[in-house]
Design a protein around this motif. Structure first.
Motif, PDB file in Angstrom:
ATOM      1  N   CYS A  73     -37.584 -39.384-111.700  1.00 43.61           N
ATOM      2  CA  CYS A  73     -36.867 -39.800-110.478  1.00 43.61           C
ATOM      3  C   CYS A  73     -37.803 -39.964-109.282  1.00 43.61           C
ATOM      4  N   CYS A  74     -39.035 -39.511-109.400  1.00 43.43           N
ATOM      5  CA  CYS A  74     -39.972 -39.641-108.273  1.00 43.43           C
ATOM      6  C   CYS A  74     -40.623 -41.020-108.217  1.00 43.43           C
ATOM      7  N   HIS A  75     -40.070 -41.950-109.000  1.00 44.73           N
ATOM      8  CA  HIS A  75     -40.507 -43.350-108.936  1.00 44.73           C
ATOM      9  C   HIS A  75     -39.426 -44.225-108.309  1.00 44.73           C
ATOM     10  N   PRO A  77     -36.956 -45.281-104.987  1.00 44.52           N
ATOM     11  CA  PRO A  77     -37.010 -45.192-103.522  1.00 44.52           C
ATOM     12  C   PRO A  77     -36.108 -44.064-103.043  1.00 44.52           C
ATOM     13  N   VAL A  78     -36.574 -43.294-102.070  1.00 41.27           N
ATOM     14  CA  VAL A  78     -35.819 -42.150-101.550  1.00 41.27           C
ATOM     15  C   VAL A  78     -35.220 -42.519-100.205  1.00 41.27           C
ATOM     16  N   GLU A  79     -33.898 -42.555-100.132  1.00 39.30           N
ATOM     17  CA  GLU A  79     -33.237 -42.859 -98.849  1.00 39.30           C
ATOM     18  C   GLU A  79     -33.275 -41.620 -97.970  1.00 39.30           C
ATOM     19  N   SER A 128     -45.456 -44.325-108.027  1.00 38.08           N
ATOM     20  CA  SER A 128     -44.770 -43.034-107.894  1.00 38.08           C
ATOM     21  C   SER A 128     -44.762 -42.658-106.414  1.00 38.08           C
ATOM     22  N   CYS A 129     -43.902 -41.735-106.053  1.00 40.48           N
ATOM     23  CA  CYS A 129     -43.917 -41.228-104.678  1.00 40.48           C
ATOM     24  C   CYS A 129     -45.323 -40.695-104.401  1.00 40.48           C
ATOM     25  N   PRO A 130     -45.922 -41.048-103.268  1.00 43.18           N
ATOM     26  CA  PRO A 130     -47.289 -40.578-102.992  1.00 43.18           C
ATOM     27  C   PRO A 130     -47.379 -39.062-102.823  1.00 43.18           C
ATOM     28  N   LEU A 131     -46.211 -38.419-102.634  1.00 43.55           N
ATOM     29  CA  LEU A 131     -46.206 -36.955-102.498  1.00 43.55           C
ATOM     30  C   LEU A 131     -46.210 -36.255-103.852  1.00 43.55           C
ATOM     31  N   LEU A 132     -46.254 -37.054-104.909  1.00 43.04           N
ATOM     32  CA  LEU A 132     -46.272 -36.491-106.261  1.00 43.04           C
ATOM     33  C   LEU A 132     -47.722 -36.390-106.729  1.00 43.04           C
ATOM     34  N   GLU A 133     -48.102 -35.211-107.175  1.00 43.62           N
ATOM     35  CA  GLU A 133     -49.474 -35.024-107.677  1.00 43.62           C
ATOM     36  C   GLU A 133     -49.411 -34.146-108.925  1.00 43.62           C
ATOM     37  N   THR A 136     -46.094 -32.902-109.872  1.00 39.81           N
ATOM     38  CA  THR A 136     -45.510 -31.856-109.025  1.00 39.81           C
ATOM     39  C   THR A 136     -45.372 -32.382-107.595  1.00 39.81           C
ATOM     40  N   CYS A 137     -44.253 -32.038-106.968  1.00 39.10           N
ATOM     41  CA  CYS A 137     -44.032 -32.463-105.582  1.00 39.10           C
ATOM     42  C   CYS A 137     -44.868 -31.592-104.646  1.00 39.10           C
ATOM     43  N   LEU A 138     -45.716 -32.244-103.849  1.00 41.12           N
ATOM     44  CA  LEU A 138     -46.596 -31.498-102.921  1.00 41.12           C
ATOM     45  C   LEU A 138     -45.810 -30.845-101.789  1.00 41.12           C
ATOM     46  N   VAL A 139     -44.612 -31.353-101.537  1.00 40.11           N
ATOM     47  CA  VAL A 139     -43.841 -30.829-100.398  1.00 40.11           C
ATOM     48  C   VAL A 139     -42.518 -30.235-100.885  1.00 40.11           C
ATOM     49  N   TYR A 140     -42.514 -29.703-102.079  1.00 39.47           N
ATOM     50  CA  TYR A 140     -41.270 -29.265-102.721  1.00 39.47           C
ATOM     51  C   TYR A 140     -40.370 -28.417-101.800  1.00 39.47           C
ATOM     52  N   VAL A 142     -39.876 -28.522 -98.748  1.00 37.56           N
ATOM     53  CA  VAL A 142     -39.284 -29.294 -97.641  1.00 37.56           C
ATOM     54  C   VAL A 142     -38.950 -30.725 -98.077  1.00 37.56           C
ATOM     55  N   ARG A 143     -38.806 -30.947 -99.377  1.00 38.89           N
ATOM     56  CA  ARG A 143     -38.509 -32.298 -99.862  1.00 38.89           C
ATOM     57  C   ARG A 143     -37.187 -32.783 -99.242  1.00 38.89           C
ATOM     58  N   PRO A 144     -37.032 -34.114 -99.145  1.00 41.31           N
ATOM     59  CA  PRO A 144     -35.823 -34.650 -98.504  1.00 41.31           C
ATOM     60  C   PRO A 144     -34.538 -34.258 -99.228  1.00 41.31           C
ATOM     61  N   LEU A 145     -33.434 -34.332 -98.505  1.00 42.20           N
ATOM     62  CA  LEU A 145     -32.127 -33.982 -99.066  1.00 42.20           C
ATOM     63  C   LEU A 145     -31.790 -34.850-100.276  1.00 42.20           C
ATOM     64  N   ALA A 146     -32.174 -36.121-100.235  1.00 41.80           N
ATOM     65  CA  ALA A 146     -31.883 -37.004-101.374  1.00 41.80           C
ATOM     66  C   ALA A 146     -32.558 -36.491-102.640  1.00 41.80           C
ATOM     67  N   CYS A 147     -33.775 -35.966-102.488  1.00 41.40           N
ATOM     68  CA  CYS A 147     -34.500 -35.431-103.654  1.00 41.40           C
ATOM     69  C   CYS A 147     -33.832 -34.143-104.142  1.00 41.40           C
ATOM     70  N   ARG A 148     -33.363 -33.332-103.198  1.00 43.46           N
ATOM     71  CA  ARG A 148     -32.716 -32.067-103.578  1.00 43.46           C
ATOM     72  C   ARG A 148     -31.442 -32.318-104.371  1.00 43.46           C
ATOM     73  N   HIS A 202     -36.473 -45.592 -95.880  1.00 43.46           N
ATOM     74  CA  HIS A 202     -36.957 -45.046 -97.154  1.00 43.46           C
ATOM     75  C   HIS A 202     -38.178 -44.180 -96.882  1.00 43.46           C
ATOM     76  N   LEU A 203     -38.370 -43.197 -97.745  1.00 44.54           N
ATOM     77  CA  LEU A 203     -39.418 -42.206 -97.496  1.00 44.54           C
ATOM     78  C   LEU A 203     -40.813 -42.834 -97.363  1.00 44.54           C
ATOM     79  N   VAL A 204     -41.177 -43.698 -98.298  1.00 42.48           N
ATOM     80  CA  VAL A 204     -42.556 -44.208 -98.285  1.00 42.48           C
ATOM     81  C   VAL A 204     -42.846 -45.054 -97.038  1.00 42.48           C
TER      82      VAL A 204
HETATM   83  S1  SF4 Z   1     -40.652 -36.094-102.017  1.00 41.35           S
HETATM   84 FE1  SF4 Z   1     -41.174 -34.877-103.828  1.00 41.35          FE
HETATM   85  S2  SF4 Z   1     -39.253 -34.749-105.018  1.00 41.35           S
HETATM   86 FE2  SF4 Z   1     -39.006 -36.437-103.546  1.00 41.35          FE
HETATM   87  S3  SF4 Z   1     -39.655 -38.312-104.639  1.00 41.35           S
HETATM   88 FE3  SF4 Z   1     -41.465 -37.510-103.545  1.00 41.35          FE
HETATM   89  S4  SF4 Z   1     -42.540 -36.205-105.036  1.00 41.35           S
HETATM   90 FE4  SF4 Z   1     -40.432 -36.529-105.808  1.00 41.35          FE
END
Ligand code: SF4
Length: 216
Positions: A73-75, A77-79, A128-133, A136-140, A142-148, A202-204
């Motif tokens: 799901c980290c590929h 777009p995150v609203e 992929s989301c650039p916050l993914l490394e 693993t989510c680098l900002v887990y 505090v990740r956005p509500l949509a991701c939660r 969108h997040l990116v």
């Molecule tokens: S913020 Fe974290 S959980 Fe959300 S898409 Fe990016 S890497 Fe995935």
């Protein structure tokens, strides 16, 4: 003060802010309130986490197929809002080395060139989301509500949707969990829009806009 008491206080402040945002709109008042965007994102998150617990979220989550290292799901777009993107970026800045943060900014710029993403395109072809490394989510925290709120009862379906496209495969989800976080996200956006401070994004692209003036 216990964690629960702190969260309840933050959730209450979020509701107060929403009420004052509605009042501002009715008065056509563009008065800026004092709460910084990052703090508003934090309050909205506390409000959502409280609602999640009240809805039996932790128990319901036991039946999900989501686990650390699964990142289909980290590929997508995150609203989100600039408020949540700012919170994520500041968390990354505080927790990464200067070199790792520079590398993150490079990945954000690169990922942003692919936007807007077509909903028809299989997520496997998206950056992929650039916050993914390392999956693993680098900002887990505090990740956005949509991701939660994003969840799945079937990781195999997630994989199929990742490869073939989200319009081709239905992923079974816990709609109650999804709804709790979607409602909080919508409330945050509604309040921000009413006070003319922010709007849906969108997040990116939001991260890319935030780093334009960032020289760190
Ligand atoms: S913020 Fe974290 S959980 Fe959300 S898409 Fe990016 S890497 Fe995935």
């Amino acid at each position: 003060m216990s964690e629960d008491t702190g969260r309840a206080g933050q959730a209450a402040r979020f509701l107060d802010w929403l009420a004052s945002a509605a009042a501002e709109e009715q008065a056509s008042d563009n008065g800026d309130d004092d709460l910084p965007l990052i703090e508003l994102a934090e309050l909205a998150c506390a409000y959502a986490e409280q609602a999640f617990e009240r809805a039996g979220g932790p128990q319901r989550a036991l039946s999900l197929d989501c686990q650390r290292g699964c990142d289909y799901c980290c590929h997508l777009p995150v609203e989100t809002s600039r408020a949540e993107a700012s919170r994520a970026l500041e968390f990354a800045r505080e927790n990464l080395s200067a070199e790792a943060f520079r590398e993150l900014k490079r990945r954000i710029r690169e990922a942003a060139t692919a936007y807007p993403l077509s909903p028809q395109r299989p997520p496997a072809k998206n950056p992929s989301c650039p916050l993914l490394e390392d999956a693993t989510c680098l900002v887990y925290p505090v990740r956005p509500l949509a991701c939660r709120g994003w969840n799945s009862r079937d990781a195999a379906a997630c994989r199929a949707a990742f490869e073939r496209g989200v319009t081709e495969v239905t992923v079974p989800v816990d709609t109650r969990i999804r709804g709790v976080f979607a409602n909080a996200s919508e409330a945050l956006l509604r309040g921000l829009t009413r006070t003319r401070r922010d709007g849906p994004t969108h997040l990116v692209p939001a991260l890319a806009a935030l780093i334009v003036l960032d020289r760190g």
